[in-house]
Design an enzyme around this catalytic site. Sequence first.
Site, short mmCIF file in Angstrom:
data_model
loop_
_atom_site.label_atom_id
_atom_site.label_comp_id
_atom_site.label_asym_id
_atom_site.label_seq_id
_atom_site.Cartn_x
_atom_site.Cartn_y
_atom_site.Cartn_z
CG ASP A 100 -7.63 -7.87 7.43
OD1 ASP A 100 -6.79 -7.78 8.34
OD2 ASP A 100 -7.71 -7.04 6.51
CE LYS B 275 -6.12 -3.85 5.14
NZ LYS B 275 -6.88 -4.51 6.26
NE ARG C 79 -0.18 -9.05 2.32
CZ ARG C 79 -0.72 -8.79 3.51
NH1 ARG C 79 -1.73 -9.50 3.95
NH2 ARG C 79 -0.24 -7.80 4.25
NE ARG D 134 -2.29 -0.97 3.63
CZ ARG D 134 -1.96 0.06 4.40
NH1 ARG D 134 -2.29 1.30 4.04
NH2 ARG D 134 -1.32 -0.12 5.55
CB SER E 188 0.87 -6.44 8.46
OG SER E 188 1.42 -7.35 7.54
CG HIS F 236 -7.01 -4.13 11.03
ND1 HIS F 236 -5.68 -3.84 11.17
CD2 HIS F 236 -7.12 -4.88 9.91
CE1 HIS F 236 -5.01 -4.40 10.17
NE2 HIS F 236 -5.86 -5.03 9.41
CE LYS G 3 -5.02 -8.37 11.61
NZ LYS G 3 -5.37 -8.55 10.19
CB THR G 4 -4.23 -14.26 8.39
OG1 THR G 4 -4.75 -12.99 8.01
CG2 THR G 4 -4.73 -15.31 7.41
#
Length: 528
Positions: free
Chosen positions: A253, A197, A318, A54, A234, A216, A238-239
């Site tokens: 997410d 996003k 990704r 990003r 990140s 988030h 989390k994932t």
Amino acid sequence: MNRLDLTRHGIDSAAALRNATPTELYESALTHETGTAVADSGALIAFSGERTGRSPLDKRIVDRPEIHDEVWWGEVNIGLHPDAFERLRAHAAAHLDSLYHVHVVDGFAGWDPRYRVRVRVICERAYHALFMRNLLIRPTDEELEDFGEPDYVIYNAGAIAAPDDVPGVTPPTSVSLCLASGVMVILGTEYAGEMKKGVFTIMNHRMPRDGVLPMHCSATAGPQGDVSVFFGLSGTGKTTLSADPKRQLIGDDEHCWTDEGIFNIEGGCYAKAINLSAEAEPEIYGAIRRGAVLENVVHDTETGAVDFDDASITANTRCAYPIEHIPNARVPGTAGSPDNVIFLTCDAFSVLPPVSRLTPGQAMYHFISGYTAKVAGTEMGVTEPEATFSACFGAPFLVWHPGVYADLLAERIRRHGASVWLVNTGWIGGPYGVGRRMALGHTRAIIDAIHDGSLEDTESVTEPVFGLAVPRSCPGVPDELLMPEATWSDPAAYRKAAADLAARFRANFDAYRSGVEAEVVAAGPRVA
């Protein structure tokens, strides 16, 4: 293919291919997009060009009277004049209109029908269309027929640069959002995550108006119906930690918490692929099949085999896939209110304990702080551990002041009696370069103990610098790992590192100190 008239969006000439199937998008990508290939797993391999992440410094929010008082203006939300935005939109529309065809994806953000938002994506690349087909909630044929006018439209003309004479814009990249008119314009970057996003930013503005907390976080549900949410930046897990075969995946997410419960904003997942393996993360690895998108990965051009350990293009490789690719995913993505709220941090300084239970005041303090640490190799110029604070674990996507989201979270935690935990997935035994990262198996054991209630009544000891309640024992985790100082060979070095990190926390929190209750301020670290 369905075709759609885009005249009302300023696009007259290009044939608009609406909600194409994965097969049609594969064919288009392989025909028209350089370097696109099919992995041996069946996933589409695509490349985002120069930008492989990003571009937060190029994000702008259009400053209009209707929304001016709702926006947390500053480094996160930089204002843009409406006239400048209209020039950007016209520039993007003209490019899309010049093409032989464009792709249109119509989908929903939010599984709860009471709050879902209709989103339309207009883009040049089939890769982008397949990505958003995965990440938005896919309408049924009947819902698509009755879709009507979208609430928000994304013009993705990322293949062309932003004009160099638009005030407030720094070419070649511009990611701008007009919350008042419901339009987003992307120029100068083909990184697909900008669209994802952008939708989350929209929800971060819209939901608090209705008293709903956007988060988030990932979320899972246990076999008895208990719900957990995992906040984290990140790289904190989390994932990974939400992909648990013993629990249903609600989402990886982005979620919202209403008075009745939570719902996933998305229809898919966007997971890090670097160092991915079937052994460590079997659910995610297995989700990378036909219909999924692999982004910026290195692969064998003859066999399609992907080298997930190769970061020569970017460390930010990704994969994007529909949530149905996870065997135990919950569809629709809704559940009751969370029983456990888990803040994940990757502390590269090896100061914070692997697990601690937070008081309500501490929960608000650490939510507003949103701490993790970058390590060498993750970003250009990072050569040693670097503390990172991101308000509400998602500052780049916030629209309102962080206190608005913190108040909504505090109210829900109090109302539903949720337990709040801080889990460190980072280093033990010394900082990055000296110690070692917490084993994923040990972190999973901690999460299991939270879920089965083992840690609820476990005796705890108070860690002296941050005042955290640390369990003396946890099933599946050696006792000596639970208190950080005990894992260091030099206790004095640990105490110095702890004092340094505590000082960073306090300095970061100065920006929020005047806007929160005394209980929250007092919940910070104790610095001499």
